[in-house]
Every structure is written in C-alpha cells, then in structure tokens.
Design an enzyme around this catalytic site. Structure first.
Site, PDB file in Angstrom:
ATOM      1  N   SER A 225       0.832  -1.193   0.000  1.00 30.54           N
ATOM      2  CA  SER A 225       0.000   0.000   0.000  1.00 30.54           C
ATOM      3  C   SER A 225       0.875   1.255   0.000  1.00 30.54           C
ATOM      4  O   SER A 225       1.758   1.390  -0.850  1.00 30.54           O
ATOM      5  CB  SER A 225      -0.948  -0.080   1.202  1.00 30.54           C
ATOM      6  OG  SER A 225      -2.034   0.769   1.071  1.00 30.54           O
ATOM      7  N   ASP A 452      -8.536  -3.763  -6.624  1.00 33.15           N
ATOM      8  CA  ASP A 452      -8.053  -3.206  -5.353  1.00 33.15           C
ATOM      9  C   ASP A 452      -8.813  -1.912  -5.064  1.00 33.15           C
ATOM     10  O   ASP A 452      -8.868  -1.018  -5.902  1.00 33.15           O
ATOM     11  CB  ASP A 452      -6.557  -2.920  -5.455  1.00 33.15           C
ATOM     12  CG  ASP A 452      -5.924  -2.597  -4.113  1.00 33.15           C
ATOM     13  OD1 ASP A 452      -6.472  -1.754  -3.374  1.00 33.15           O
ATOM     14  OD2 ASP A 452      -4.861  -3.170  -3.813  1.00 33.15           O
ATOM     15  N   HIS A 480      -7.354  -5.625  -1.102  1.00 27.20           N
ATOM     16  CA  HIS A 480      -6.228  -4.708  -1.109  1.00 27.20           C
ATOM     17  C   HIS A 480      -4.929  -5.469  -0.928  1.00 27.20           C
ATOM     18  O   HIS A 480      -4.735  -6.136   0.083  1.00 27.20           O
ATOM     19  CB  HIS A 480      -6.423  -3.688   0.017  1.00 27.20           C
ATOM     20  CG  HIS A 480      -5.384  -2.618   0.064  1.00 27.20           C
ATOM     21  ND1 HIS A 480      -4.843  -2.039  -1.059  1.00 27.20           N
ATOM     22  CD2 HIS A 480      -4.781  -2.008   1.127  1.00 27.20           C
ATOM     23  CE1 HIS A 480      -3.975  -1.125  -0.711  1.00 27.20           C
ATOM     24  NE2 HIS A 480      -3.904  -1.087   0.617  1.00 27.20           N
TER      25      HIS A 480
END
Length: 511
Positions: A225, A452, A480
């Site tokens: 991320s 995502d 994610h």
C-alpha cells in the site's frame, strides 16, 4: 469522517492481508552510491548515525527482539537533534544460507511496521522466506512507537469521526471545515518539533541508516500500500543501495492530490460493485437481490437516511452517515469481510448500528476504552507534507463533487469533501508529484490487484512503467494487495524473487 488518502494493509485491524502519499524532493539531496561497503560516503554529518550500534533486547513477544535507532530530526541540519525510532526483528529460522535482512512496512502512512511484523509478517510470511531472512521492521518517524504524532483526545476524535462529510448547505460545509481546522490545530499544539519532519523522504533516509546499521549492502524490502511509495522513494534516493524490492498494492507518485483522491474513490466504487454482485446472489442480502446497480442505489439511499437520522448502537454511540460510510469502506479492503458487512448492514437497516460501528472503529484503530492509536494523526501529518492539498478551500471541494460522484455514486460526495483535510495544515508541503524512475536500480517488482479498492490497479501499471527496472505482476482478484492472501501463483512469484533475485516474466497474471 474517513480521512482522505489513507492507504494501508489492514491485516491487524480486520484480519485481512491506506491515503496516498506522493513524491517529495530530498532534504539535503541523495547520498552517494555505495562501493561495496555497508556505510555511506559523501554524507557529511551523518557518520555517527551510520556508525551506531543497535542494542537489542527482548521485547515481550517470543522470539522477537527490539532496539532503538537514532536518526537526525532534520537531514539538512544533522546536528540539530535526533528522532528515536523503534525497531524490531526476528532472526532467520533456517535451514539455508541467511540472505540478510528483509524490511517490511504495511502502509498507512501511519501503520505500525513493528506491530505488523510482530502480529503477522514475522510469523505469517512464507516459511522459506522467514528461513533465509531476518525479518525486520521500523516504525517510521511520527508513527506508533517512534515519537508518535498526537493531535486529539479520544472524545475529540469521536467527535471528529462523526462530523457530517456530505454537507448540504453552507452551515454544514463550514462545520466540516472547522473540524479540519481543529484537527490541524491539535496536531500543531501536541506533536511538537516532529510534525514538520515526518515526510516520506525522511522516512526513506531513515531506512538507509537502518540498512547500514544492520550490515546489509543493499536493502531488501516488502512494502504494501503506502509502503510502496516509501520503497519507491528509497529506490529513487539510493538506487545503488537498492536490492530486491516488492511494491505490493502500488500507488502512483506522479499524480497530484486531487487526482489521487478521485482515483481512489473510483477504486472503492469498483470494490463495492464486486461486493454488491456477490451480495445480491444471497437470499439475505440487505441491499436486495436484483442487481449490483440496484444495490448501489439502496446503499446510497441508506447513507442518506443516516444523514437525516443516525441509528443507535449498543456502544452508547450513534451510527452516523460518516461512521457508516467508513465501516463499509473498511470492509472493502478484504473480500473475507463481506459476510460481516452483510450482517452489519442488515442490523443497521433494522435500526441497530453496532456492526457497522465496529468496522469503523477497526478502521480508525479505536480501542474499547475510547482511546485511539496514532494512525490517523500520522496519516494526515505524512500526507500533508508529501503533497500540496487537493483543494484550497470548501468552494473548490464543492466544485469537485460532480467528478467524484461520477467516479463513485456511492462514496463520491463524502470522499470529495474529505479531501479537504490538508487544506488547513500548519506546515507547508515539502513534496510535489513527480515520476520516479530509480535509474540504476536492479529489477523492482510491482504488484497490482485488478479490483483493489485503495490502490487502483492502474497505479501499479503506472509505477511499473515509470521505474526504469520495474516489473509488473498482476493479481486478477478482489481486496487490497496480493501477497499472502491466498494466491499460490502470486506467492510463488514473489518468493522466487526474494529468494533468488529472479523476477517473474513481465506481464505475468495470477488469479
């Protein structure tokens, strides 16, 4: 309200596998490349930091050690004082030759890397990787155990999270702006000297000190991320010290804040449509059983009902529209949370909002006693340094609402207004959007998931194309990030890269 541009891998919050930061320019410039030695040359004033020895100690978690790393508060003035950074590691388990240290970061910005290591990565990463690497984490400056940024009290944060983020008139938009001012003012008053020195560039430079102190010639790293931006920034600053980097759930450092927020808004819409398509197949779907489109209409209508009249919870707090939206968004990070979301929506539509409130609390890292971790404070502090604000004021946010609603009819209005959060920040941004090429770095593995919610797949494509040695690995799926989330194809490709240095064939796709 959900804070804008939060990108993170919520493994600890939701038992799953954050907003966006952007590129910055380095304070004081990049250091000279290495020539086979783990300590740098050409870094005047930083020698004491690179030469320090870590004092490892037991830290209450079996098999894990902890230490404190010193780094300069201001790299442009390395004699002006230190920040103390929390570090943890678990030694390579064997068998096989030790390959060095593997640094991990779960994203955020604001996610605790030490907590992620001790709670998941250090015991849950694939055994062959843990066998060959010492698993290491450092909480970035301003985060968790590393001189954390603090902004509000628990009760103040409760008030902040339920402020109406979809204002219907001038009075409500003024109240929203006032909440952002209060948040920013609290950070300025409580965070002290560290508030202006928590940028991603500074955190990346800290990682290079840690790399040298650990005795590694090159950095090996898995960032999820927002952690992908941290890793890419490291490669930009230190391409000759960069080793095997996995950038999973990638963000695009070339985009300005408004575009990043709008892209992420579209990502949450994509994830919600996937959830809705799954939900309407079940007889008990609270959003109906006709079509994903009809489910989206019902979801938006329910948010509107909560805007007019929040529902009670067994926590003694009401479920507002803002908290409900955050709860739904929290469940978008991992499809394993979809059954929980269906149940929570059913209860909330029946007049009892505890399920959605629990999801929102997990997102904000609110404890049962009403205290909060510093996740949201650090998130804002880093983001607001890394990029100029998306909007100059409420008028610009209001003008942007139609484009955000086009990106997401369900979430667009609230996420447009939430992008106002850096407008009133007390310290000016030090970073600007720019392409990261990391010329001279070895092959860097960029991983993107097609649906995502938080880091849209097109960001992974863009970052892989920007990096001079970027290799794109695609996971055709939901949720994610991709590593460690159930795809043997993804895990095998990443493990091979980490253990052998061989990236997958460009364009490889997994499901």
């Amino acid at each position: 309200m959900m804070s804008s541009r939060l990108l993170r891998k919520p493994a600890l919050a939701l038992a799953a596998a954050g907003l966006v930061a952007s590129g910055c320019t380095a304070s004081g410039g990049a250091a000279e490349p290495l020539s086979g030695a783990p300590s740098p040359s050409g870094t005047a004033g930083l020698e004491p930091y690179y030469a320090q020895k870590l004092s490892w100690r037991a830290c209450g978690v079996p098999d894990f050690e902890c230490a404190t790393l010193r780094a300069p508060l201001d790299y442009a003035k390395p004699d002006a004082g230190d920040v103390k950074l929390a570090v943890s590691r678990v030694r390579a388990t064997g068998p096989g030759k030790r390959l060095g240290s593997l640094l991990v970061n779960p994203g955020g910005p604001g996610g605790s890397a030490v907590g992620y290591l001790q709670g998941y990565a250090g015991i849950g990463y694939p055994a062959p990787v843990r066998a060959r690497y010492d698993m290491v984490a450092v909480d970035p400056r301003g985060v968790a155990r590393s001189e954390p940024v603090v902004c509000l009290t628990g009760p103040q944060m409760d008030t902040y999270t339920r402020v109406d983020a979809t204002p219907d008139d001038a009075r409500e938009s003024a109240a929203l702006a006032a909440s952002f001012r209060t948040f920013a003012s609290g950070c300025e008053q409580r965070a002290g000297k560290v508030l202006s020195h928590v940028s991603t560039v500074e955190a990346a430079r800290d990682m290079d000190i840690l790399r040298a102190v650990l005795g590694d010639e090159r950095l090996t790293y898995v960032g999820a991320s927002y952690g992908t931006f941290l890793g890419a920034t490291y490669a930009e600053l230190f391409p000759k010290r960069t080793g095997r980097l996995v950038l999973d759930g990638a963000m695009d450092p070339s985009l300005p804040a408004e575009s990043l927020n709008r892209d992420q808004t579209a990502g949450f819409e994509t994830a919600f449509r996937a959830f809705a398509a799954d939900c309407v197949k079940t007889a008990d779907c609270p959003l109906g059983t006709t079509s994903p489109q009809a489910a989206a209409v019902r979801m938006r209508a329910f948010f509107g009902e909560l805007d007019r009249k929040p529902v009670p919870t067994d926590e003694g707090r009401e479920l507002s529209e803002s908290l409900a939206t955050t709860g739904v968004i929290a469940a978008m990070y991992d499809e394993a949370a979809w059954p929980q979301l269906r149940e929570a929506l059913t209860r909330a539509m029946g007049g009892e909002g505890s399920g959605l409130l629990a999801l929102a609390d997990s997102y904000y890292e609110r404890e049962p006693d009403g205290t909060y971790s510093n996740l949201m404070y650090a998130n804002a502090a880093v983001n607001c340094l890394d990029l100029p604000p998306a909007f100059a004021g409420p008028g610009e946010a209001e003008k942007a609402v139609p484009s955000f609603e086009k990106a997401s009819p369900v979430f667009g209005r609230g996420l447009a207004w939430s992008a106002l959060n850096c407008t009133y920040w007390p310290t000016p941004a030090t970073g600007r959007p720019h392409r990261i090429t990391a010329e001279g770095a070895p092959p860097l593995l960029v991983v993107g998931t097609t649906r995502d919610p938080a880091t849209p797949y097109k960001w992974a494509r863009s970052l892989a194309a920007q990096l001079s040695s970027g290799v794109l690995l695609t996971y055709d799926g939901d949720g994610h990030t991709a590593y460690g989330r159930g795809s043997d194809c993804i895990d095998t490709a990443i493990n091979t890269y980490l253990l052998e240095g061989t990236p997958p064939t460009e364009g490889k796709r997994c499901s």
